[in-house]
Motif scaffolding. Structure first.
Motif, PDB file in Angstrom:
ATOM      1  N   LYS A 125       0.936  -1.146   0.113  1.00  0.00           N
ATOM      2  CA  LYS A 125       0.058  -0.005  -0.018  1.00  0.00           C
ATOM      3  C   LYS A 125       0.877   1.193  -0.102  1.00  0.00           C
ATOM      4  O   LYS A 125       0.595   2.227  -0.621  1.00  0.00           O
ATOM      5  N   SER A 126       1.918   1.330   0.753  1.00  0.00           N
ATOM      6  CA  SER A 126       2.690   2.439   0.734  1.00  0.00           C
ATOM      7  C   SER A 126       4.354   2.016   1.303  1.00  0.00           C
ATOM      8  O   SER A 126       4.399   1.180   1.959  1.00  0.00           O
ATOM      9  N   PHE A 127       5.158   2.865   0.711  1.00  0.00           N
ATOM     10  CA  PHE A 127       6.663   2.683   1.024  1.00  0.00           C
ATOM     11  C   PHE A 127       7.111   4.048   0.808  1.00  0.00           C
ATOM     12  O   PHE A 127       7.509   4.438  -0.451  1.00  0.00           O
ATOM     13  N   ARG A 128       7.259   4.641   1.879  1.00  0.00           N
ATOM     14  CA  ARG A 128       8.115   5.889   1.729  1.00  0.00           C
ATOM     15  C   ARG A 128       8.883   6.414   3.010  1.00  0.00           C
ATOM     16  O   ARG A 128       8.761   5.782   3.889  1.00  0.00           O
ATOM     17  N   LEU A 129       9.362   7.714   2.701  1.00  0.00           N
ATOM     18  CA  LEU A 129      10.263   7.988   3.960  1.00  0.00           C
ATOM     19  C   LEU A 129       9.524   8.857   5.044  1.00  0.00           C
ATOM     20  O   LEU A 129       8.089   9.176   4.813  1.00  0.00           O
ATOM     21  N   LEU A 130       9.737   8.889   6.112  1.00  0.00           N
ATOM     22  CA  LEU A 130       8.947   9.481   7.259  1.00  0.00           C
ATOM     23  C   LEU A 130       9.976  10.842   7.917  1.00  0.00           C
ATOM     24  O   LEU A 130      10.604  10.778   8.757  1.00  0.00           O
ATOM     25  N   PRO A 131       9.565  11.830   7.075  1.00  0.00           N
ATOM     26  CA  PRO A 131      10.321  13.262   7.311  1.00  0.00           C
ATOM     27  C   PRO A 131      10.225  13.427   8.968  1.00  0.00           C
ATOM     28  O   PRO A 131       9.191  13.228   9.467  1.00  0.00           O
ATOM     29  N   GLY A 132      11.303  13.959   9.663  1.00  0.00           N
ATOM     30  CA  GLY A 132      11.360  14.244  10.967  1.00  0.00           C
ATOM     31  C   GLY A 132      11.833  13.269  11.860  1.00  0.00           C
ATOM     32  O   GLY A 132      11.611  13.490  13.135  1.00  0.00           O
ATOM     33  N   THR A 133      11.790  11.916  11.542  1.00  0.00           N
ATOM     34  CA  THR A 133      11.979  10.903  12.557  1.00  0.00           C
ATOM     35  C   THR A 133      13.722  10.872  12.920  1.00  0.00           C
ATOM     36  O   THR A 133      14.123  10.138  13.719  1.00  0.00           O
ATOM     37  N   GLY A 134      14.482  11.547  11.905  1.00  0.00           N
ATOM     38  CA  GLY A 134      15.985  11.622  12.203  1.00  0.00           C
ATOM     39  C   GLY A 134      15.897  12.621  13.491  1.00  0.00           C
ATOM     40  O   GLY A 134      15.315  13.438  13.465  1.00  0.00           O
ATOM     41  N   GLY A 135      17.082  12.339  14.262  1.00  0.00           N
ATOM     42  CA  GLY A 135      17.525  13.162  15.350  1.00  0.00           C
ATOM     43  C   GLY A 135      17.803  14.670  15.047  1.00  0.00           C
ATOM     44  O   GLY A 135      18.675  14.765  13.446  1.00  0.00           O
ATOM     45  N   GLU A 136      17.675  15.504  15.633  1.00  0.00           N
ATOM     46  CA  GLU A 136      17.970  17.172  15.491  1.00  0.00           C
ATOM     47  C   GLU A 136      19.612  16.949  15.517  1.00  0.00           C
ATOM     48  O   GLU A 136      20.218  16.474  16.352  1.00  0.00           O
ATOM     49  N   GLY A 137      20.083  18.068  14.863  1.00  0.00           N
ATOM     50  CA  GLY A 137      21.600  18.299  15.306  1.00  0.00           C
ATOM     51  C   GLY A 137      22.259  19.157  14.358  1.00  0.00           C
ATOM     52  O   GLY A 137      21.524  19.611  13.406  1.00  0.00           O
ATOM     53  N   ARG A 138      23.522  19.545  14.539  1.00  0.00           N
ATOM     54  CA  ARG A 138      24.394  20.250  13.556  1.00  0.00           C
ATOM     55  C   ARG A 138      24.218  19.430  12.369  1.00  0.00           C
ATOM     56  O   ARG A 138      24.081  19.955  11.188  1.00  0.00           O
ATOM     57  N   TYR A 139      24.338  18.133  12.348  1.00  0.00           N
ATOM     58  CA  TYR A 139      24.203  17.206  11.353  1.00  0.00           C
ATOM     59  C   TYR A 139      23.036  16.334  11.641  1.00  0.00           C
ATOM     60  O   TYR A 139      23.040  15.640  12.588  1.00  0.00           O
ATOM     61  N   ARG A 140      22.213  16.146  10.761  1.00  0.00           N
ATOM     62  CA  ARG A 140      20.683  15.416  11.018  1.00  0.00           C
ATOM     63  C   ARG A 140      20.885  14.069  11.107  1.00  0.00           C
ATOM     64  O   ARG A 140      21.317  13.761   9.892  1.00  0.00           O
ATOM     65  N   GLY A 141      20.257  13.261  11.780  1.00  0.00           N
ATOM     66  CA  GLY A 141      20.064  12.016  11.695  1.00  0.00           C
ATOM     67  C   GLY A 141      19.268  11.421  10.661  1.00  0.00           C
ATOM     68  O   GLY A 141      18.431  12.316  10.202  1.00  0.00           O
ATOM     69  N   GLY A 142      19.528  10.328   9.867  1.00  0.00           N
ATOM     70  CA  GLY A 142      18.736   9.899   8.819  1.00  0.00           C
ATOM     71  C   GLY A 142      17.084   9.399   9.132  1.00  0.00           C
ATOM     72  O   GLY A 142      16.937   9.099  10.174  1.00  0.00           O
TER      73      GLY A 142
END
Length: 520
Positions: A391-408
């Protein structure tokens, strides 16, 4: 399916001592452990020309039962002992046990997880032992609540393919020897191993330039089991002791990881930490002394359930090692194992998630990370061969950790069932978030939901199995990776600028792909 579509297999070459020489860049959890498998067989049985050895038992260097290892010796005229070994290890879709797919979420003994081979001559004197291997594949049916393999035809076809792959490897090795001579080939293979050893020793010496040579880290599995590590580096020798004292005892569930898995995690982590291309081989472990408490979660009893140890605990070991070296934030720490089937078939897949960020990079979105390196089955193949709709296969924006460099970011994957089946899910990071590093925020936990057709939404937790009906939807949300470094003052420069590059619909299903442009 697992070989052709998901590429869940590994191939490697080993020396006359059973030490890893070189390998294709396949599955890390396979490769570091395969050396133990070869050396166990060298001690246990006599290996002759015309033999192929089949093994999957954890005490014999296996990582878990569905991953079958086939070992073939390489002989040349005037040599009575093998000069090399060619080996491949691949995942079988079903080998029996209590659950279709042989990846049960509720196994408590190795007998629950399928057929067991310790030192089995799959080919003897050049003859494939079909009758004998079939008997072992069907043997799990003798245990209460268990079944023999549900895919015998596929098992036999895959085993023949593994034997054929090794034969190709033998021909290539013999061709190399024919062109350059045995002495030259063996010398260069020793050079490859020596080069890896020197690279790791230099790495360890470099670490001592910025630390006192003592590193430590720990982390928890979702059930509270602790993996504890202390690394003591000898700067003069460029060697290190990896001591896992304080790690939790073996568990009644299947999160136990055989010793070979810890070796795989160490060799993989060191290969990543070196920072430049070196071949992954036994030279990486030459400077390492390993201490694991017996009957801990990392050195369980021979009969312990281990299927989760291979696919989940292995990921956490890597997280702990990289945390000790302060290399990066945690990745999703999970393979998100999903299995469904009935008494006629079993299907298995792993699902990507977010990678951890590092000192100079954002974590990747929706990738297999660390100990797994497989693909996922194409939607068209999945829907054609199995009674499901993606039915669906997509990224989940905002699930990576915040930071100077952001988690995936993690992913959303929804599967609709068209038949009565049994669904099993085996996952981690549903309780404890993937940690951030140096002030970075944690990634989001994953979640497994069952959306009943005309019924309630049920949270399955991290590890469970359930009967599903036509119209039910399984919704998997994989974890994100941790962020690295404190966010910048305006809260914006730390974020990747994302733009959607493709969206399309197939049978009402939505698939989204995103590219990532780094913020400056």
């Amino acid at each position: 399916m697992n070989r052709q579509e998901r590429l869940d297999f590994s191939c490697a070459l080993f020396g006359p001592d059973g030490g890893l020489v070189s390998n294709a860049p396949h599955i890390p959890v396979h490769l570091g452990a395969m050396q133990d498998a070869v050396q166990y067989q060298m001690r246990a049985i006599e290996i002759n020309e015309g033999d192929c050895i089949l093994s999957n038992h954890p005490c014999a260097g296996g990582v878990h039962l569905p991953d079958f290892t086939v070992i073939t010796p390489v002989f040349i005229p005037e040599h009575t002992k093998p000069i090399f070994f060619v080996v491949n290890r691949g995942h079988h879709a079903d080998i029996g046990g209590i659950m279709p797919g042989s990846m049960p979420s509720n196994s408590t003994s190795i007998n629950d997880e399928g057929a067991v081979f310790k030192s089995f001559k799959l080919v003897k004197d050049g003859i494939f032992q079909e009758k004998e291997v079939t008997a072992v594949l069907m043997a799990p049916g003798e245990f209460p609540g268990c079944s023999g393999t549900r895919n015998l035809h596929d098992n036999l076809a895959d085993l023949r393919a593994q034997v054929a792959a090794n034969q190709k490897g033998i021909h290539l090795v013999q061709e190399l020897i024919s062109n350059y001579g045995l002495e030259v080939v063996q010398a260069y293979m020793a050079h490859i191993q020596n080069h890896a050893e020197v690279a790791v020793r230099n790495l360890l010496r470099d670490v001592c330039m910025t630390t006192d040579g003592v590193l430590s880290a720990s982390d928890k599995m979702d059930d509270g089991s602790v993996i504890n590590l202390r690394v003591e580096i000898d700067s003069k020798e460029g060697s290190a002791t990896f001591d896992f004292e304080g790690t939790s005892p073996m568990v009644i569930n299947n999160l136990n990881a055989p010793r070979a898995i810890t070796k795989s995690a160490i060799i993989y982590s060191l290969r990543c930490l070196v920072g430049y291309d070196i071949p992954l081989n036994q030279g990486c472990l030459a400077p390492i002394h390993l201490q694991i408490p017996k009957w801990s979660i990392l050195d369980p009893d021979d009969d312990a359930a281990v299927v989760g140890g291979n696919v989940l605990t292995s990921q956490r070991i890597v997280d702990v090692i990289l945390k000790a070296f302060k290399a990066c934030a945690a990745s999703q720490g999970c393979m998100n194992n999903t299995t469904f089937g009935d008494e006629s078939f079993g299907y298995y897949e792993t699902v990507a998630g977010g990678a951890g960020a590092g000192p100079t990079w954002h974590g990747r979105n929706g990738v297999h990370s660390n100990m797994t390196n497989t693909r996922i089955t194409d939607p068209e193949i999945l829907e054609r061969r199995y009674p499901v709709v993606l039915k669906s296969f997509r990224l989940l924006p905002g699930t990576g950790g915040e930071g100077r460099y952001r988690g995936g970011d993690g992913v959303l994957r929804e599967i609709l069932f068209r038949k009565n089946l049994t669904l099993s899910v085996l996952s981690e990071r549903r309780v404890f978030q993937p940690y951030g590093a140096e002030g970075g925020g944690p990634g989001s936990c994953g979640e497994n939901l069952l959306l009943r057709h005309k019924g309630p939404v049920v949270n399955l937790g991290g590890k469970n199995f359930v009967n599903v009906n036509p119209g039910d939807i399984f919704q998997l949300k994989s974890p994100g990776g941790g962020g690295y470094g404190a966010p910048s003052s305006d809260g914006q420069l730390s974020l990747s600028k994302r733009r959607k590059v493709a969206t399309f619909s197939a049978r009402g299903s939505v698939f989204e792909f995103e590219s990532q442009q780094e913020a400056h």
